[in-house]
Motif scaffolding. Structure first.
Motif, PDB file in Angstrom:
ATOM      1  N   PRO A 137       0.839  -1.207   0.000  1.00 47.25           N
ATOM      2  CA  PRO A 137       0.000   0.000   0.000  1.00 47.25           C
ATOM      3  C   PRO A 137       0.869   1.251   0.000  1.00 47.25           C
ATOM      4  O   PRO A 137       1.991   1.238   0.506  1.00 47.25           O
ATOM      5  N   VAL A 138       0.355   2.319  -0.610  1.00 51.10           N
ATOM      6  CA  VAL A 138       1.079   3.600  -0.591  1.00 51.10           C
ATOM      7  C   VAL A 138       1.046   4.116   0.849  1.00 51.10           C
ATOM      8  O   VAL A 138      -0.035   4.317   1.396  1.00 51.10           O
ATOM      9  N   PRO A 139       2.219   4.314   1.480  1.00 47.78           N
ATOM     10  CA  PRO A 139       2.202   4.757   2.877  1.00 47.78           C
ATOM     11  C   PRO A 139       1.572   6.138   3.014  1.00 47.78           C
ATOM     12  O   PRO A 139       1.715   6.982   2.125  1.00 47.78           O
ATOM     13  N   ILE A 140       0.880   6.335   4.126  1.00 45.50           N
ATOM     14  CA  ILE A 140       0.340   7.673   4.421  1.00 45.50           C
ATOM     15  C   ILE A 140       1.524   8.531   4.874  1.00 45.50           C
ATOM     16  O   ILE A 140       2.260   8.138   5.778  1.00 45.50           O
ATOM     17  N   PRO A 141       1.732   9.691   4.221  1.00 46.11           N
ATOM     18  CA  PRO A 141       2.905  10.498   4.590  1.00 46.11           C
ATOM     19  C   PRO A 141       2.780  11.027   6.016  1.00 46.11           C
ATOM     20  O   PRO A 141       1.680  11.329   6.473  1.00 46.11           O
ATOM     21  N   SER A 142       3.919  11.127   6.676  1.00 46.31           N
ATOM     22  CA  SER A 142       3.919  11.617   8.052  1.00 46.31           C
ATOM     23  C   SER A 142       3.581  13.110   8.060  1.00 46.31           C
ATOM     24  O   SER A 142       3.646  13.789   7.025  1.00 46.31           O
ATOM     25  N   GLU A 143       3.272  13.600   9.232  1.00 47.53           N
ATOM     26  CA  GLU A 143       2.957  15.025   9.387  1.00 47.53           C
ATOM     27  C   GLU A 143       4.180  15.863   8.981  1.00 47.53           C
ATOM     28  O   GLU A 143       4.058  16.885   8.305  1.00 47.53           O
ATOM     29  N   ALA A 144       5.369  15.377   9.361  1.00 49.02           N
ATOM     30  CA  ALA A 144       6.608  16.094   9.018  1.00 49.02           C
ATOM     31  C   ALA A 144       6.802  16.121   7.501  1.00 49.02           C
ATOM     32  O   ALA A 144       7.221  17.136   6.940  1.00 49.02           O
ATOM     33  N   ALA A 145       6.469  15.002   6.826  1.00 50.10           N
ATOM     34  CA  ALA A 145       6.632  14.944   5.366  1.00 50.10           C
ATOM     35  C   ALA A 145       5.731  15.969   4.698  1.00 50.10           C
ATOM     36  O   ALA A 145       6.136  16.638   3.734  1.00 50.10           O
ATOM     37  N   MET A 146       4.497  16.124   5.208  1.00 49.78           N
ATOM     38  CA  MET A 146       3.579  17.080   4.605  1.00 49.78           C
ATOM     39  C   MET A 146       4.028  18.515   4.864  1.00 49.78           C
ATOM     40  O   MET A 146       3.897  19.381   4.004  1.00 49.78           O
ATOM     41  N   ARG A 147       4.573  18.750   6.062  1.00 42.13           N
ATOM     42  CA  ARG A 147       5.103  20.083   6.361  1.00 42.13           C
ATOM     43  C   ARG A 147       6.279  20.378   5.436  1.00 42.13           C
ATOM     44  O   ARG A 147       6.437  21.472   4.905  1.00 42.13           O
ATOM     45  N   TYR A 148       7.115  19.366   5.231  1.00 39.48           N
ATOM     46  CA  TYR A 148       8.282  19.510   4.366  1.00 39.48           C
ATOM     47  C   TYR A 148       7.844  19.817   2.928  1.00 39.48           C
ATOM     48  O   TYR A 148       8.426  20.654   2.240  1.00 39.48           O
TER      49      TYR A 148
END
Ligand SMILES: [Zn+2]
Length: 421
Positions: free
Chosen positions: A33-44
């Protein structure tokens, strides 16, 4: 809920530990499955979009200021005083401009290349300010040297062929770009990192066997000590003729398992066998021609209007360099979706090549999931971000393609099967 968790924990703890049998590797067709991006990844990701806009604006702002203040004309006068001859005036002006631009851009480069990666844990802990500064000055040195050595060529073409210079520059671009492509991995890249043979000899033997199946003879594989700068993972193909090589970052070798590394190598071999580097260069010649035609038309029109303010009246004047850069950057922003789409196409085909070569869908998909995690990527960037900034298909699309593409299962035709040995 909590009781349930404790019960679950107890029940798993009471099971006999499977120490005897080694874990069974997932089958090649296991879906990821496509991993759900972390909160930090979305901020980045979001801050990356803002940074991209700032960077693009800066690329136009700096040459605009140098032009508008008349600084460019004064720098040309200074370059003429030092250089005396036309040749040295052009070269010295180029070096002065690179130095000024480097100085003005330093704060932004410091934030983007040093502060931000450290903030997100993407930079290596040992990569300190001095090492960053050293890398920064080395790349400024490379740019200044290139400006000194090469700038006189387009300047001469503009001077001697006021009408036809875009064609002359596009023609001259081909041999020069091939020469630089040949030299870059030999001269420039070793300034920043050391390149050596792979340390894991067993894995190297498997890679060499894979390369042989991909139809590559005597390909060079290098391991590079990127861990001194970054925690992110990557690999690439670079060079031309004798300098052509596949380069693996040591961070990638540390964080991916052998199957995933082999898939990544299959992808890089795809670029190698399908001649993507050379194709890109040849196609970009057309881009250079269109760019020069735009520079000629827009440049001459603007000089006609602002020559008194800017202090020069011809495009062949070295002082016109910031004008060419300003217009060139505008042209590149406007047309980059075309180049990006072509790049994404090549990357997609390299993924297909890797899948057809390895038949290991799970290694590809799980490798991309690891890449997403390690590089703090957003697997599904917005449409505009994809069109303007993505050289690769979004990781979500790449993982899904790895999950779904296996024509060999149903004896369907392979696109690159005829290339394999
Ligand atoms: Zn690639």
């Amino acid at each position: 809920m909590r009781t349930l968790l404790i019960l679950l924990a107890l029940s798993t703890a009471s099971e006999p530990a499977p120490t005897q049998t080694p874990p069974v590797p997932p089958p090649a067709q296991a879906r990821v499955p496509v991993p759900i991006p972390s909160e930090a990844a979305m901020r980045y990701y979001r801050s990356g979009v803002v940074l991209w806009f700032v960077g693009q604006a800066w690329l136009v702002f700096v040459p605009a200021v140098v032009l508008g203040t008349g600084l460019s004309a004064r720098m040309r006068t200074l370059a003429r005083k030092i250089g005396r001859s036309w040749f040295f005036t052009v070269g010295i002006f180029g070096v002065l401009y690179v130095a000024l631009d480097g100085l003005l851009t330093m704060p932004l480069a410091y934030y983007a290349g040093y502060v931000r990666p450290h903030e997100y844990g993407l930079a290596s802990a040992e990569y300190d300010l001095w090492q960053w500064l050293a890398d920064e000055f080395k790349s400024l040195g490379v740019t200044a040297s290139l400006a000194f050595v090469l700038l006189w060529l387009p300047a001469l073409a503009i001077e001697r062929l006021p009408r036809l210079w875009p064609f002359a520059v596009a023609l001259g671009y081909v041999p020069i770009a091939f020469t630089l492509m040949f030299l870059a991995p030999l001269i420039v890249d070793p300034l920043f990192n050391s390149f050596g043979p792979m340390k894991d000899k067993a894995l190297e033997a498997r890679i060499v066997a894979l390369a042989d199946r991909a139809g590559i003879d005597g390909g060079q594989i290098f391991e590079i000590d990127k861990s001194k700068q970054t925690n992110t993972v990557n690999a690439y193909v670079k060079g031309f003729l004798g300098s052509k090589r596949i380069v693996l970052w040591d961070t990638l070798l540390k964080k991916l398992d052998d199957r995933q590394v082999l898939f990544v190598m299959g992808h890089e071999m795809g670029h190698y066998v399908l001649g993507h580097v050379v194709r890109t260069l040849l196609i970009s010649t057309l881009g250079v021609l269109l760019l020069c035609l735009f520079l000629q038309t827009a440049g001459n029109a603007l000089i006609g209007r602002y020559r008194h303010r800017w202090g020069f009246d011809r495009l062949s004047d070295p002082a016109a360099l910031p004008l060419l850069l300003l217009l060139g950057n505008l042209f590149l922003v406007a047309t980059s979706p075309i180049g990006m789409a072509y790049s994404r196409y090549q990357e997609h085909e390299a993924d297909r090549f890797a899948l057809e070569l390895t038949h290991d869908n799970f290694a590809g998909a799980s490798g991309f999931a690891a890449l997403q995690r390690e590089n703090l990527s957003n697997p599904r960037p917005g449409l505009l971000s994809k069109l303007w900034r993505s050289t690769h298909p979004p990781l979500g699309e790449r993982i899904e393609f790895c999950n779904e593409y296996h024509p060999w299962e149903t004896r369907g035709p392979l696109r690159y099967g005829s290339l394999f040995r």
